[in-house]
Design an enzyme around this catalytic site. Structure first.
Site, short mmCIF file in Angstrom:
data_model
loop_
_atom_site.label_atom_id
_atom_site.label_comp_id
_atom_site.label_asym_id
_atom_site.label_seq_id
_atom_site.Cartn_x
_atom_site.Cartn_y
_atom_site.Cartn_z
CD GLN A 1 32.48 51.42 -6.39
OE1 GLN A 1 32.93 51.71 -5.28
NE2 GLN A 1 33.16 50.67 -7.25
CG HIS B 1 36.67 52.21 -3.22
ND1 HIS B 1 38.00 51.89 -3.16
CD2 HIS B 1 36.18 51.50 -4.28
CE1 HIS B 1 38.30 51.04 -4.13
NE2 HIS B 1 37.19 50.79 -4.83
CE1 TYR C 1 41.57 43.15 11.16
CE2 TYR C 1 41.51 45.37 12.08
CZ TYR C 1 41.28 44.01 12.21
OH TYR C 1 40.79 43.50 13.40
CE1 TYR D 1 40.88 46.18 -10.13
CE2 TYR D 1 41.45 48.26 -9.09
CZ TYR D 1 40.70 47.10 -9.12
OH TYR D 1 39.77 46.87 -8.14
#
Length: 386
Positions: free
Chosen positions: A102, A164, A268, A279
């Site tokens: 990514q 990420h 958060y 997963y």
């Protein structure tokens, strides 16, 4: 491109439930506008250019041209002449990019004073001796080259791994630069501590300095750039056009994607408070979905839509979309439209559901046109219309 899809593009056959245009885009640096697909609401996506390698972000320049990034490490300029779009060769002068998994070249935005200072800001995954980290640069765009390239931020830690990195950029109404940073997957637990940059939103000056009113400035146990924490992998960040509040979404694992309004110093939740599940096993993650000291999301998705890119629809002539929000979906391969009332989401609709392409970014231009990017090996720039 898959051979069957190429044949469908050339002949107009139905591919994946979608009738595509009858003539393939030419394999050159130019492409003509022609109908691409029509949603059941009458919304159409018109191809502007096809042939980008995993495009990641776009931003608008004052002359109506579009600056784009491709994850493998290219930045290019899309210019318009009437109804013809022409794509430049790669812009020279980019720093080295860690293009793995990514990671790669990520977001790009222009200075508010671009007409006079030609300054842009961009984020990328950067190779280090230990692994890789997310870094932010500023530079001047001179024609098709970057000059005065300067790294203004880099994550303190640099683990190995391919996941990420984040990372979207926004210049806030206060003139400071906000950036969303992923927790690199393997470092998820560190999103709850303040001595690292994993799973954080940071706030810095346009030169990389730390604002004097940052919420954790002066704390011995915290990094001064941190603005909020407890995030997973945020890939959408935008300012509300009226309130000027900062909205952000982030990926959840197998559910638990979140849309949040970012407040200074707030937690958060990830990975302690989340709607996501593990997963494979589908086990619950953390200790629950709510806690008094954790900011609750404005909206969340179960199952995950894998959100990427975010824009408020403010100027568009498409009245049905105005005063709402568009979010790209990588997993569902569509646009998610959220209808808003103040700070509340009061409705959601999936648009262009037969697009059959991962939507990586969506933006509204200063003139109200809405553009989106498809994250494919032959990714496209599309423009929405009716």
């Amino acid at each position: 491109m898959n051979p069957s899809r190429r044949f469908a593009l050339q002949t107009g056959l139905v591919a994946g439930g979608l009738l595509l245009h009858r003539q393939a885009l030419p394999q050159t640096t130019q492409a003509q506008f022609s109908p691409f697909l029509e949603d059941q609401t009458g919304l159409r996506a018109l191809p502007v250019y096809e042939g980008l390698e995993h495009p990641w972000a776009l931003c608008f320049l004052p002359d109506r041209s579009i600056l784009l990034t491709e994850r493998p490490g290219r930045m290019r300029l899309l210019r318009f002449q009437g109804q013809t779009a022409q794509m430049s060769t790669s812009i020279q002068g980019l720093p080295a990019v860690h293009a793995s998994g990514q990671g790669g070249l990520l977001d790009v935005i222009a200075s508010r004073d671009f007409s006079s200072d030609q300054t842009i800001f961009f984020s990328l995954a950067q190779t280090t001796d230990q692994g890789a980290r997310t870094a932010i640069f500023r530079a001047q765009l001179q024609g098709l080259a970057l000059s005065q390239v300067q790294m203004i931020f880099a994550q303190k830690q640099d683990p190995s791994g391919r996941h990420h990195f984040g990372c979207r950029l926004v210049i806030g109404p206060d003139g400071f630069l906000y950036a969303s940073l992923g927790e690199r997957f393997s470092q998820a637990k560190l999103a709850q501590s303040l001595d690292n940059h994993f799973g954080k939103v940071i706030r810095i000056g346009l030169d990389g300095s730390v604002p004097k009113d940052n919420p954790f400035l002066g704390r011995a146990d915290a990094l001064a750039e941190i603005y909020s924490y407890g995030h997973r992998n945020p890939q959408g960040l935008a300012l509300h056009p009226q309130q000027q509040s900062l909205w952000m979404h982030e990926h959840g694992p197998q559910g638990g994607d979140e849309l949040n309004i970012i407040r200074p110093g707030r937690n958060y939740g990830w990975p302690v408070i989340t709607y996501g599940r593990e997963y494979v096993t589908n086990f619950r993650i953390g200790e629950g979905t709510a806690r008094a000291d954790v900011q609750a999301p404005v909206h969340y998705w179960i199952p995950s839509i894998a959100p990427s890119g975010l824009c408020f629809v403010h100027r568009s002539p498409l009245e049905s979309l105005r005063s709402g929000m568009l979010i790209g979906s990588l997993k569902e391969r569509c646009l998610a439209f959220l209808r808003l009332q103040g700070d509340r989401v009061v409705g959601e609709q999936r648009l262009l559901t037969h697009l059959n392409a991962r939507v990586r970014d969506v933006r509204e231009s200063p003139s109200g046109e809405i553009y989106m990017l498809t994250d494919e090996s032959r990714g496209a720039v599309l423009r929405l219309t009716v």
